[in-house]
Design a protein around this motif. Structure first.
Motif, PDB file in Angstrom:
ATOM      1  N   LEU A  41       0.836  -1.204   0.000  1.00  0.00           N
ATOM      2  CA  LEU A  41       0.000   0.000   0.000  1.00  0.00           C
ATOM      3  C   LEU A  41       0.866   1.247   0.000  1.00  0.00           C
ATOM      4  O   LEU A  41       0.612   2.196  -0.749  1.00  0.00           O
ATOM      5  CB  LEU A  41      -0.933   0.010   1.211  1.00  0.00           C
ATOM      6  N   GLN A  42       1.916   1.224   0.797  1.00  0.00           N
ATOM      7  CA  GLN A  42       2.820   2.376   0.864  1.00  0.00           C
ATOM      8  C   GLN A  42       3.449   2.647  -0.503  1.00  0.00           C
ATOM      9  O   GLN A  42       3.508   3.793  -0.951  1.00  0.00           O
ATOM     10  CB  GLN A  42       3.895   2.136   1.914  1.00  0.00           C
ATOM     11  N   LYS A  43       3.886   1.606  -1.192  1.00  0.00           N
ATOM     12  CA  LYS A  43       4.491   1.766  -2.523  1.00  0.00           C
ATOM     13  C   LYS A  43       3.469   2.290  -3.532  1.00  0.00           C
ATOM     14  O   LYS A  43       3.782   3.162  -4.349  1.00  0.00           O
ATOM     15  CB  LYS A  43       5.077   0.436  -3.012  1.00  0.00           C
ATOM     16  N   GLU A  44       2.242   1.773  -3.465  1.00  0.00           N
ATOM     17  CA  GLU A  44       1.189   2.205  -4.382  1.00  0.00           C
ATOM     18  C   GLU A  44       0.849   3.684  -4.163  1.00  0.00           C
ATOM     19  O   GLU A  44       0.686   4.438  -5.120  1.00  0.00           O
ATOM     20  CB  GLU A  44      -0.055   1.338  -4.167  1.00  0.00           C
ATOM     21  N   GLY A  49       1.927   9.791  -5.765  1.00  0.00           N
ATOM     22  CA  GLY A  49       2.400  11.096  -5.315  1.00  0.00           C
ATOM     23  C   GLY A  49       2.205  11.384  -3.837  1.00  0.00           C
ATOM     24  O   GLY A  49       2.445  12.500  -3.379  1.00  0.00           O
ATOM     25  N   TRP A  50       1.778  10.382  -3.073  1.00  0.00           N
ATOM     26  CA  TRP A  50       1.573  10.580  -1.645  1.00  0.00           C
ATOM     27  C   TRP A  50       2.898  10.522  -0.897  1.00  0.00           C
ATOM     28  O   TRP A  50       3.844   9.868  -1.337  1.00  0.00           O
ATOM     29  CB  TRP A  50       0.679   9.493  -1.079  1.00  0.00           C
ATOM     30  N   THR A  51       2.933  11.170   0.247  1.00  0.00           N
ATOM     31  CA  THR A  51       4.014  11.021   1.217  1.00  0.00           C
ATOM     32  C   THR A  51       3.400  10.390   2.450  1.00  0.00           C
ATOM     33  O   THR A  51       2.542  10.996   3.099  1.00  0.00           O
ATOM     34  CB  THR A  51       4.627  12.381   1.587  1.00  0.00           C
ATOM     35  N   VAL A  52       3.780   9.171   2.773  1.00  0.00           N
ATOM     36  CA  VAL A  52       3.218   8.452   3.914  1.00  0.00           C
ATOM     37  C   VAL A  52       4.102   8.687   5.129  1.00  0.00           C
ATOM     38  O   VAL A  52       5.293   8.377   5.112  1.00  0.00           O
ATOM     39  CB  VAL A  52       3.099   6.940   3.611  1.00  0.00           C
ATOM     40  N   TYR A  67       0.503  12.940   3.362  1.00  0.00           N
ATOM     41  CA  TYR A  67       0.132  14.018   2.447  1.00  0.00           C
ATOM     42  C   TYR A  67      -0.198  13.425   1.084  1.00  0.00           C
ATOM     43  O   TYR A  67       0.530  12.572   0.582  1.00  0.00           O
ATOM     44  CB  TYR A  67       1.286  15.018   2.323  1.00  0.00           C
ATOM     45  N   ASP A  68      -1.300  13.888   0.491  1.00  0.00           N
ATOM     46  CA  ASP A  68      -1.674  13.390  -0.825  1.00  0.00           C
ATOM     47  C   ASP A  68      -0.849  14.077  -1.914  1.00  0.00           C
ATOM     48  O   ASP A  68       0.036  14.882  -1.622  1.00  0.00           O
ATOM     49  CB  ASP A  68      -3.179  13.535  -1.073  1.00  0.00           C
ATOM     50  N   ALA A  69      -1.152  13.787  -3.156  1.00  0.00           N
ATOM     51  CA  ALA A  69      -0.383  14.322  -4.292  1.00  0.00           C
ATOM     52  C   ALA A  69      -0.457  15.845  -4.378  1.00  0.00           C
ATOM     53  O   ALA A  69       0.434  16.477  -4.947  1.00  0.00           O
ATOM     54  CB  ALA A  69      -0.882  13.701  -5.593  1.00  0.00           C
ATOM     55  N   ASN A  70      -1.496  16.439  -3.804  1.00  0.00           N
ATOM     56  CA  ASN A  70      -1.650  17.898  -3.822  1.00  0.00           C
ATOM     57  C   ASN A  70      -1.026  18.571  -2.612  1.00  0.00           C
ATOM     58  O   ASN A  70      -1.138  19.783  -2.446  1.00  0.00           O
ATOM     59  CB  ASN A  70      -3.138  18.269  -3.897  1.00  0.00           C
ATOM     60  N   GLY A  71      -0.406  17.783  -1.736  1.00  0.00           N
ATOM     61  CA  GLY A  71       0.230  18.334  -0.541  1.00  0.00           C
ATOM     62  C   GLY A  71      -0.719  18.535   0.625  1.00  0.00           C
ATOM     63  O   GLY A  71      -0.348  19.123   1.641  1.00  0.00           O
ATOM     64  N   ASN A  72      -1.947  18.033   0.507  1.00  0.00           N
ATOM     65  CA  ASN A  72      -2.915  18.139   1.595  1.00  0.00           C
ATOM     66  C   ASN A  72      -2.663  17.057   2.638  1.00  0.00           C
ATOM     67  O   ASN A  72      -2.454  15.889   2.286  1.00  0.00           O
ATOM     68  CB  ASN A  72      -4.352  17.981   1.063  1.00  0.00           C
TER      69      ASN A  72
END
Length: 89
Positions: A41-44, A49-52, A67-72
């Motif tokens: 899941l972390q790799k996916e 574009g997520w930061t886990v 943080y999601d791909a938009n930085g939220n």
């Protein structure tokens, strides 16, 4: 002394119940053998574009802080077998 110990246990139990209630009725009942590894899941999510920041099991579901791909900043729940996103707080 006994009253203080009993009161401490009661308050501790209430704090744990409150923390569990904060996540509502999210629960996943998937046998351990059918769960995909958390690292998958972390790799996916990283590919998306997520930061886990933190990944843990909560009520049988995978809970992700990051943080999601938009930085939220997000707290999201995923099904451990399908990686379907279930809910975000």
């Amino acid at each position: 002394m006994r009253k203080i110990l009993t009161l401490g246990c009661l308050l501790g139990g209430l704090a744990l119940a409150d923390a569990a209630a904060a996540h509502g009725n999210i629960a996943c009942e998937v046998p351990r053998a059918e769960r995909r590894p958390m690292v998958e899941l972390q790799k996916e999510l990283k590919k998306q574009g997520w930061t886990v920041r933190k990944l843990q099991m909560m009520n049988g579901c995978y809970e992700v802080y990051g943080y999601d791909a938009n930085g939220n900043r997000v707290e999201a729940f995923f099904h451990p077998k399908t990686f379907e996103r279930l809910r975000e707080n």
